[in-house]
Design a protein around this motif. Structure first.
Motif, PDB file in Angstrom:
ATOM      1  N   VAL A 102     -58.282 -40.573  -8.870  1.00  0.00           N
ATOM      2  CA  VAL A 102     -59.468 -41.421  -9.029  1.00  0.00           C
ATOM      3  C   VAL A 102     -60.638 -40.886  -8.210  1.00  0.00           C
ATOM      4  O   VAL A 102     -61.763 -40.758  -8.707  1.00  0.00           O
ATOM      5  CB  VAL A 102     -59.142 -42.869  -8.617  1.00  0.00           C
ATOM      6  CG1 VAL A 102     -60.408 -43.727  -8.613  1.00  0.00           C
ATOM      7  CG2 VAL A 102     -58.106 -43.473  -9.552  1.00  0.00           C
ATOM      8  N   LEU A 103     -60.388 -40.561  -6.938  1.00  0.00           N
ATOM      9  CA  LEU A 103     -61.461 -40.106  -6.068  1.00  0.00           C
ATOM     10  C   LEU A 103     -62.018 -38.753  -6.501  1.00  0.00           C
ATOM     11  O   LEU A 103     -63.232 -38.539  -6.483  1.00  0.00           O
ATOM     12  CB  LEU A 103     -60.959 -40.039  -4.624  1.00  0.00           C
ATOM     13  CG  LEU A 103     -60.618 -41.385  -3.997  1.00  0.00           C
ATOM     14  CD1 LEU A 103     -60.006 -41.192  -2.618  1.00  0.00           C
ATOM     15  CD2 LEU A 103     -61.853 -42.276  -3.903  1.00  0.00           C
ATOM     16  N   VAL A 104     -61.137 -37.840  -6.877  1.00  0.00           N
ATOM     17  CA  VAL A 104     -61.608 -36.524  -7.321  1.00  0.00           C
ATOM     18  C   VAL A 104     -62.396 -36.652  -8.618  1.00  0.00           C
ATOM     19  O   VAL A 104     -63.393 -35.935  -8.828  1.00  0.00           O
ATOM     20  CB  VAL A 104     -60.420 -35.558  -7.483  1.00  0.00           C
ATOM     21  CG1 VAL A 104     -60.865 -34.258  -8.150  1.00  0.00           C
ATOM     22  CG2 VAL A 104     -59.806 -35.243  -6.121  1.00  0.00           C
ATOM     23  N   ALA A 105     -61.983 -37.549  -9.498  1.00  0.00           N
ATOM     24  CA  ALA A 105     -62.730 -37.763 -10.736  1.00  0.00           C
ATOM     25  C   ALA A 105     -64.153 -38.231 -10.439  1.00  0.00           C
ATOM     26  O   ALA A 105     -65.119 -37.775 -11.066  1.00  0.00           O
ATOM     27  CB  ALA A 105     -62.009 -38.783 -11.615  1.00  0.00           C
ATOM     28  N   ALA A 284     -60.017 -49.258  -5.150  1.00  0.00           N
ATOM     29  CA  ALA A 284     -60.365 -50.199  -4.083  1.00  0.00           C
ATOM     30  C   ALA A 284     -61.354 -49.587  -3.106  1.00  0.00           C
ATOM     31  O   ALA A 284     -62.244 -50.280  -2.596  1.00  0.00           O
ATOM     32  CB  ALA A 284     -59.105 -50.657  -3.346  1.00  0.00           C
ATOM     33  N   PHE A 285     -61.202 -48.302  -2.820  1.00  0.00           N
ATOM     34  CA  PHE A 285     -62.164 -47.637  -1.941  1.00  0.00           C
ATOM     35  C   PHE A 285     -63.566 -47.716  -2.523  1.00  0.00           C
ATOM     36  O   PHE A 285     -64.527 -48.085  -1.843  1.00  0.00           O
ATOM     37  CB  PHE A 285     -61.769 -46.175  -1.734  1.00  0.00           C
ATOM     38  CG  PHE A 285     -62.940 -45.295  -1.398  1.00  0.00           C
ATOM     39  CD1 PHE A 285     -63.406 -44.372  -2.309  1.00  0.00           C
ATOM     40  CD2 PHE A 285     -63.595 -45.419  -0.191  1.00  0.00           C
ATOM     41  CE1 PHE A 285     -64.500 -43.580  -2.024  1.00  0.00           C
ATOM     42  CE2 PHE A 285     -64.681 -44.638   0.115  1.00  0.00           C
ATOM     43  CZ  PHE A 285     -65.151 -43.709  -0.806  1.00  0.00           C
ATOM     44  N   LEU A 286     -63.710 -47.378  -3.791  1.00  0.00           N
ATOM     45  CA  LEU A 286     -65.022 -47.393  -4.416  1.00  0.00           C
ATOM     46  C   LEU A 286     -65.602 -48.804  -4.451  1.00  0.00           C
ATOM     47  O   LEU A 286     -66.800 -49.012  -4.243  1.00  0.00           O
ATOM     48  CB  LEU A 286     -64.918 -46.824  -5.826  1.00  0.00           C
ATOM     49  CG  LEU A 286     -64.407 -45.374  -5.911  1.00  0.00           C
ATOM     50  CD1 LEU A 286     -64.151 -44.995  -7.365  1.00  0.00           C
ATOM     51  CD2 LEU A 286     -65.393 -44.429  -5.267  1.00  0.00           C
ATOM     52  N   LEU A 287     -64.738 -49.780  -4.698  1.00  0.00           N
ATOM     53  CA  LEU A 287     -65.181 -51.167  -4.749  1.00  0.00           C
ATOM     54  C   LEU A 287     -65.667 -51.635  -3.380  1.00  0.00           C
ATOM     55  O   LEU A 287     -66.715 -52.274  -3.249  1.00  0.00           O
ATOM     56  CB  LEU A 287     -64.027 -52.045  -5.232  1.00  0.00           C
ATOM     57  CG  LEU A 287     -64.365 -53.395  -5.868  1.00  0.00           C
ATOM     58  CD1 LEU A 287     -65.272 -53.215  -7.072  1.00  0.00           C
ATOM     59  CD2 LEU A 287     -63.080 -54.105  -6.275  1.00  0.00           C
ATOM     60  N   GLN A 288     -64.904 -51.317  -2.341  1.00  0.00           N
ATOM     61  CA  GLN A 288     -65.274 -51.717  -0.986  1.00  0.00           C
ATOM     62  C   GLN A 288     -66.573 -51.043  -0.553  1.00  0.00           C
ATOM     63  O   GLN A 288     -67.431 -51.666   0.067  1.00  0.00           O
ATOM     64  CB  GLN A 288     -64.145 -51.367  -0.018  1.00  0.00           C
ATOM     65  CG  GLN A 288     -64.487 -51.574   1.454  1.00  0.00           C
ATOM     66  CD  GLN A 288     -64.432 -53.031   1.875  1.00  0.00           C
ATOM     67  OE1 GLN A 288     -64.473 -53.917   1.025  1.00  0.00           O
ATOM     68  NE2 GLN A 288     -64.346 -53.271   3.154  1.00  0.00           N
TER      69      GLN A 288
END
Length: 354
Positions: A102-105, A284-288
């Motif tokens: 998810v993060l790399v995308a 969740a990281f992106l949401l936070q």
């Protein structure tokens, strides 16, 4: 959890968050933070007002806040379900691997690059161990013998460990009566959850120790990051992606050495691991990060107090876990103590100052 480096929010990988005062006061900044007046990078600049209004109408921050609470609250249920079909290290590997995807995308979509400095990669390797590989693995092993409700409550003790460690490791973090009282109250709540007056009967001491050790690992990582990575130039997504990739390598190597390859791949546990990584870690990281940018850390950190409630409700309702009176009572005491450790007295303006 998130930490801030050079005005960018980076790597929220647990549910404990610092207060707004911590985010702005250089003498009491959260682990991994550095107050700076550097201009924000292009990807952190606010969007035009019209775009922000449309986005908030479609995805109001309260809705995203609720989704984040649900995702992190259900993470402990996902761990429990995942360990019913796979070894704990395989659950952890899937978690960090799917989170990395998810993060790399997002990193690719933003056309950003991973860090180039060898020094940054070295420090991120340590951060990945203490903030991802170790606590994720400990929670997975813990839930082999303890209910997901207890694991979620143990996670809420992370701010207590953070305050205790900061008093020792960070000389600028001075204790106050309120924070010391919160620390004592919080650990009293932990003893209540564990039923200390009855000799901790009914709980597995090893599994509980692992869950508490996982919550302790987070502030160790935060303090290390605060001392080593403050002021780096890379964006939050670049640092987070690199850290999660390093955690994937770490867990993958250990799993390959000590855990046999699965002989079967049951669907429901696999879906639980997928949700744990893609939703509970990457998304969740992106949401936070978006919540902190829009409504500030004080409001965003309130997710900390909803997660154990949701974890408990999910464990009881969906997994049929038993809940004695001391568990919710102790959890409330833990949360009250954690709130005190992160609160600060209001500053009064001296007379004659405008």
């Amino acid at each position: 959890m998130y930490y801030e480096i050079a005005s960018r929010i980076v790597v929220p990988m647990s549910t404990a968050a610092p207060s707004e005062a911590d985010m702005t006061d250089p003498d009491s900044a959260p682990p991994g933070s550095a107050k700076t007046t550097h201009p924000p990078s292009p990807h952190t600049l606010p969007r035009p007002a019209t775009q922000r209004v449309v986005a908030r109408r479609v995805f109001d921050w309260r809705l995203r806040f609720g989704i984040l609470c649900l995702v992190w609250g259900f993470s402990f249920l996902f761990i429990k379900v995942g360990t019913q079909g796979y070894a704990p290290l395989h659950v952890t590997f899937g978690r960090v691997a799917f989170g990395s995807v998810v993060l790399v995308a997002v990193l690719v979509a933003k056309r950003e690059r991973l860090p180039r400095s060898a020094r940054t990669w070295g420090h991120l390797t340590v951060a990945a161990f203490f903030l991802n590989a170790l606590p994720f693995s400990l929670f997975a092993y813990a839930e082999l013998t303890i209910p997901s409700t207890l694991a979620g409550i143990c996670n809420a003790s992370s701010p207590l460990w953070g305050m205790a460690l900061s008093l020792v490791a960070l000389s600028e973090d001075r204790p106050t009566r309120r924070r010391v009282a919160g620390l004592g109250l919080g650990f009293l709540g932990v003893l209540t959850v564990l039923g200390a007056w009855q000799g901790f009967s009914g709980t597995d001491p090893t599994g509980t120790a692992m869950a508490l050790g996982a919550s302790l690992s987070y502030p160790i990582g935060w303090i290390y990051v605060r001392r080593t990575l403050a002021g780096v130039d890379e964006s939050n997504v670049a640092l987070s992606s690199a850290q999660m990739l390093l955690a994937t390598v770490q867990v993958g190597v250990v799993a390959a050495l000590f855990t046999p390859v699965p002989t079967s791949y049951p669907l429901v546990p696999l879906l639980a691991v997928l949700a744990l990584g893609a939703l509970g870690t990457g998304f969740a990281f992106l949401l936070q990060y978006g919540l902190v940018a829009e409504v500030g850390p004080t409001t965003a950190q309130m997710v900390t107090y909803f997660v154990p409630v949701i974890a408990t409700a999910a464990g009881v309702a969906l997994l049929g876990e038993q809940l004695s009176w001391n568990t919710p009572v102790g959890a409330l005491i833990v949360l009250a103590g954690a709130a005190l450790t992160q609160s600060r007295p209001r500053r009064t303006t001296p007379r004659g100052d405008d």
